[in-house]
Scaffold this motif. Structure first.
Motif, mmCIF file in Angstrom:
data_model
loop_
_atom_site.group_PDB
_atom_site.id
_atom_site.type_symbol
_atom_site.label_atom_id
_atom_site.label_comp_id
_atom_site.label_asym_id
_atom_site.label_seq_id
_atom_site.Cartn_x
_atom_site.Cartn_y
_atom_site.Cartn_z
ATOM 1 N N VAL A 199 0.753 -1.193 0.182
ATOM 2 C CA VAL A 199 -0.005 -0.196 -0.028
ATOM 3 C C VAL A 199 0.954 1.302 0.059
ATOM 4 C CG1 VAL A 199 -1.753 1.331 1.339
ATOM 5 C CG2 VAL A 199 -1.785 -1.336 1.115
ATOM 6 N N GLU A 200 0.475 2.312 -0.824
ATOM 7 C CA GLU A 200 1.144 3.435 -0.779
ATOM 8 C C GLU A 200 -0.090 4.575 -0.458
ATOM 9 O OE1 GLU A 200 3.300 4.428 -4.006
ATOM 10 O OE2 GLU A 200 4.597 2.733 -3.782
ATOM 11 N N LEU A 201 -0.128 5.328 0.526
ATOM 12 C CA LEU A 201 -1.163 6.169 1.035
ATOM 13 C C LEU A 201 -0.920 7.562 0.994
ATOM 14 C CD1 LEU A 201 -3.853 4.800 3.592
ATOM 15 C CD2 LEU A 201 -3.385 7.189 3.270
ATOM 16 N N VAL A 202 -1.542 8.417 0.397
ATOM 17 C CA VAL A 202 -1.267 9.842 0.517
ATOM 18 C C VAL A 202 -2.617 10.429 1.361
ATOM 19 C CG1 VAL A 202 -1.019 12.029 -0.607
ATOM 20 C CG2 VAL A 202 -0.231 9.697 -1.563
ATOM 21 N N GLY A 203 -2.145 11.116 2.205
ATOM 22 C CA GLY A 203 -3.322 12.019 3.172
ATOM 23 C C GLY A 203 -3.489 13.492 2.482
ATOM 24 N N VAL A 204 -4.537 14.156 2.461
ATOM 25 C CA VAL A 204 -4.424 15.338 1.938
ATOM 26 C C VAL A 204 -5.249 16.366 2.837
ATOM 27 C CG1 VAL A 204 -5.310 16.950 -0.060
ATOM 28 C CG2 VAL A 204 -4.158 14.675 -0.576
ATOM 29 N N ASP A 205 -4.653 17.324 3.377
ATOM 30 C CA ASP A 205 -5.615 18.452 4.135
ATOM 31 C C ASP A 205 -4.924 19.721 3.843
ATOM 32 O OD1 ASP A 205 -7.279 18.230 6.580
ATOM 33 O OD2 ASP A 205 -5.831 19.796 6.712
ATOM 34 N N VAL A 206 -5.944 20.722 3.815
ATOM 35 C CA VAL A 206 -5.478 22.085 3.363
ATOM 36 C C VAL A 206 -4.265 22.793 4.569
ATOM 37 C CG1 VAL A 206 -7.455 23.162 4.899
ATOM 38 C CG2 VAL A 206 -6.544 24.257 2.719
ATOM 39 N N ARG A 207 -4.377 22.145 5.480
ATOM 40 C CA ARG A 207 -3.584 22.743 6.700
ATOM 41 C C ARG A 207 -2.265 22.277 6.687
ATOM 42 N NH1 ARG A 207 -7.112 22.389 12.064
ATOM 43 N NH2 ARG A 207 -4.881 22.964 12.953
ATOM 44 N N GLU A 208 -1.142 23.231 6.536
ATOM 45 C CA GLU A 208 0.181 22.710 6.649
ATOM 46 C C GLU A 208 0.587 22.379 8.137
ATOM 47 O OE1 GLU A 208 4.317 22.384 6.170
ATOM 48 O OE2 GLU A 208 2.608 22.281 4.670
ATOM 49 N N ASP A 209 -0.114 22.732 9.286
ATOM 50 C CA ASP A 209 0.373 22.263 10.476
ATOM 51 C C ASP A 209 -0.357 20.935 10.627
ATOM 52 O OD1 ASP A 209 -2.234 23.351 10.284
ATOM 53 O OD2 ASP A 209 -2.462 23.307 12.655
ATOM 54 N N GLN A 210 -1.213 20.378 9.752
ATOM 55 C CA GLN A 210 -1.821 19.180 10.028
ATOM 56 C C GLN A 210 -0.765 18.210 9.241
ATOM 57 O OE1 GLN A 210 -3.639 18.191 12.111
ATOM 58 N NE2 GLN A 210 -5.907 18.469 11.802
ATOM 59 N N ARG A 211 -0.396 18.719 8.365
ATOM 60 C CA ARG A 211 0.644 17.839 7.404
ATOM 61 C C ARG A 211 1.828 17.523 8.182
ATOM 62 N NH1 ARG A 211 5.151 17.614 5.145
ATOM 63 N NH2 ARG A 211 5.823 19.897 5.741
ATOM 64 N N ARG A 212 2.561 18.612 9.015
ATOM 65 C CA ARG A 212 3.524 18.321 9.663
ATOM 66 C C ARG A 212 3.443 17.460 10.749
ATOM 67 N NH1 ARG A 212 4.159 24.048 9.065
ATOM 68 N NH2 ARG A 212 3.340 24.426 11.154
ATOM 69 N N ARG A 213 2.020 17.683 11.424
ATOM 70 C CA ARG A 213 2.071 16.523 12.545
ATOM 71 C C ARG A 213 1.678 15.207 12.128
ATOM 72 N NH1 ARG A 213 -2.615 14.078 13.705
ATOM 73 N NH2 ARG A 213 -3.172 13.490 15.888
ATOM 74 N N ASN A 214 0.997 14.915 11.023
ATOM 75 C CA ASN A 214 0.666 13.597 10.442
ATOM 76 C C ASN A 214 1.884 12.968 10.208
ATOM 77 O OD1 ASN A 214 -1.915 14.095 11.127
ATOM 78 N ND2 ASN A 214 -2.584 14.689 9.247
ATOM 79 N N THR A 215 2.850 13.828 9.390
ATOM 80 C CA THR A 215 4.040 13.097 8.941
ATOM 81 C C THR A 215 5.032 12.722 10.125
ATOM 82 O OG1 THR A 215 4.245 14.762 7.088
ATOM 83 C CG2 THR A 215 6.152 13.979 7.720
ATOM 84 N N LYS A 216 5.059 13.470 11.327
ATOM 85 C CA LYS A 216 5.605 13.078 12.343
ATOM 86 C C LYS A 216 5.026 11.770 13.072
ATOM 87 C CE LYS A 216 7.256 17.673 13.865
ATOM 88 N NZ LYS A 216 7.196 18.762 14.809
ATOM 89 N N LEU A 217 3.669 11.961 12.955
ATOM 90 C CA LEU A 217 3.150 10.251 13.382
ATOM 91 C C LEU A 217 3.617 9.301 12.438
ATOM 92 C CD1 LEU A 217 -0.536 11.121 14.455
ATOM 93 C CD2 LEU A 217 1.152 9.821 15.755
ATOM 94 N N ALA A 218 3.597 9.475 11.337
ATOM 95 C CA ALA A 218 4.132 8.467 10.352
ATOM 96 C C ALA A 218 5.499 7.866 10.573
ATOM 97 C CB ALA A 218 3.747 8.877 8.829
#
Length: 381
Positions: A199-218
């Motif tokens: 699986v290759e999964l991409v999450g999309v959200d308009v907020r940059e802070d969410q991108r950073r948070r979720n990337t750290k979780l990954a």
């Protein structure tokens, strides 16, 4: 009450080396320290050469797995992991469960629980049916989420399980549009990967802070090589290559239309979207008279709002059908967990719409004087 850390780690060591071990996960980090790996998982396996402890670690970009023999090799491997400054340990054996969290002051908070008595086969089967992903999975200790949110995500995964073919075995590209805190993103990856899919999964959200948070979780989960996040709108975020499967859980109002439109333009094989609020057509219904003899459907405000919900999702399903999808609207979770409990589930067939289907849709929107957002988004450019 806090306990001495050394004593707690000694107890963890004994459980890790116990032949009754079933699973253990180490993750997180202690204050001011950083482990050499972001996550470690241990479980017993049986190989042709005999029993082994499988140790899977990740540095945040790629996983590494090795199998160690019981005895001196396992002792050394376990001691090396216990020397890492992990902030959390979750250890399960056939007889007990231990959860260890290291506090900011360096002490141990330990929760111990005895294993449940063996359940009768029927009871165990019913329990397994309750959750697709065990709510005690260490994943949820990382991503959080309320019990209601976990139930919504689990129900969404059940709808996904009913959608994907049983014999699916190739690589699967997935996008979660409007992913927010990424509860569904991470849970979907966990479940799909457990099925043995690449699986290759991409999450999309308009907020940059969410991108950073979720990337750290990954990264903490050791999935950064397979789960990534981009900041952007549902309509314009760059996702390459095009996904096979599109998910959208409670994208608000016309954001659901944007998710469906992108899925169609990508030619996604499967689409699962749980709409949230339905303001667009509701506003259109308020601004013009209802066609006769349907005035009673929209005269009362609450009835007009509920009718707008039904009308919106009916139009969406019809438009998907006109664009080569077999679409259905189903209830995916009980309303006690969320009032927004409908799911649009679609599978691409490539079938051209019939003249009757086109006429049916056109008659509906013209009679009610509607301009559905999804129709506008799917219009030829």
């Amino acid at each position: 009450m806090p306990e001495p850390l050394d004593a707690a780690l000694t107890e963890v060591r004994a459980l890790l080396l116990d032949p009754a071990l079933t699973r253990a996960v180490a993750a997180g980090r202690r204050k001011g320290q950083r482990p050499s790996v972001v996550r470690a998982e241990l479980r017993p396996v049986t190989l042709k050469a005999g029993p082994r402890i499988q140790i899977s670690t990740s540095d945040g970009s790629r996983p590494y797995t090795r199998n160690v023999s019981p005895g001196a090799e396992a002792d050394a491997a376990v001691d090396a992991l216990l020397a890492e400054p992990f902030g959390n340990w979750h250890v399960e054996t056939t007889g007990a469960t231990l959860q260890l969290r290291v506090t900011k002051s360096g002490e141990a908070q330990v929760h111990r629980a005895a294993a449940d008595r063996p359940a009768p086969a029927a009871e165990e089967h019913d329990r397994a049916k309750d959750w697709l992903l065990d709510p005690g999975d260490p994943l949820f200790a990382e991503i959080g989420g309320s019990a209601a949110k976990r139930r919504q995500v689990d129900a969404f995964l059940r709808a996904l399980a009913a959608t994907l073919p049983d014999d699916l075995d190739g690589p699967l590209r997935v996008v979660d549009l409007g992913c927010g805190n990424a509860y569904l993103t991470f849970a979907a990856y966990r479940w799909l990967a457990q099925r043995g899919l690449a699986v290759e999964l991409v999450g999309v959200d308009v907020r940059e802070d969410q991108r950073r948070r979720n990337t750290k979780l990954a990264q903490r989960l050791g999935w950064a090589d397979r789960v990534r996040f981009v900041a952007g709108t549902i309509a314009d975020a760059v996702v390459e290559p095009a996904p096979d499967l599109v998910l959208a859980l409670h994208a608000c109002d016309t954001a659901t239309d944007e998710a469906l439109a992108r899925a169609v333009r990508w030619g996604a094989r499967w689409v699962l979207a749980a709409p949230c609020c339905h303001h667009d057509l509701a506003a259109q219904l308020r601004s013009r008279p209802a066609p006769a003899p349907y005035e009673l459907l929209t005269r009362q405000g609450i009835l007009r709002e509920r009718f707008a919900d039904v009308l919106t999702d009916s139009v969406r399903a019809a438009l998907l059908r006109l664009h080569g999808y077999r679409a259905e609207v189903v209830e995916f979770v009980d309303s006690q967990h969320t009032p927004r409990n409908l799911l649009i589930r679609a599978r691409r067939t490539g079938a051209a719409p019939t003249p009757e289907q086109r006429a049916e849709y056109r008659t509906l929107v013209e009679q009610w004087q509607l301009t559905p957002r999804l129709e506008t988004l799917l219009a030829p450019r």
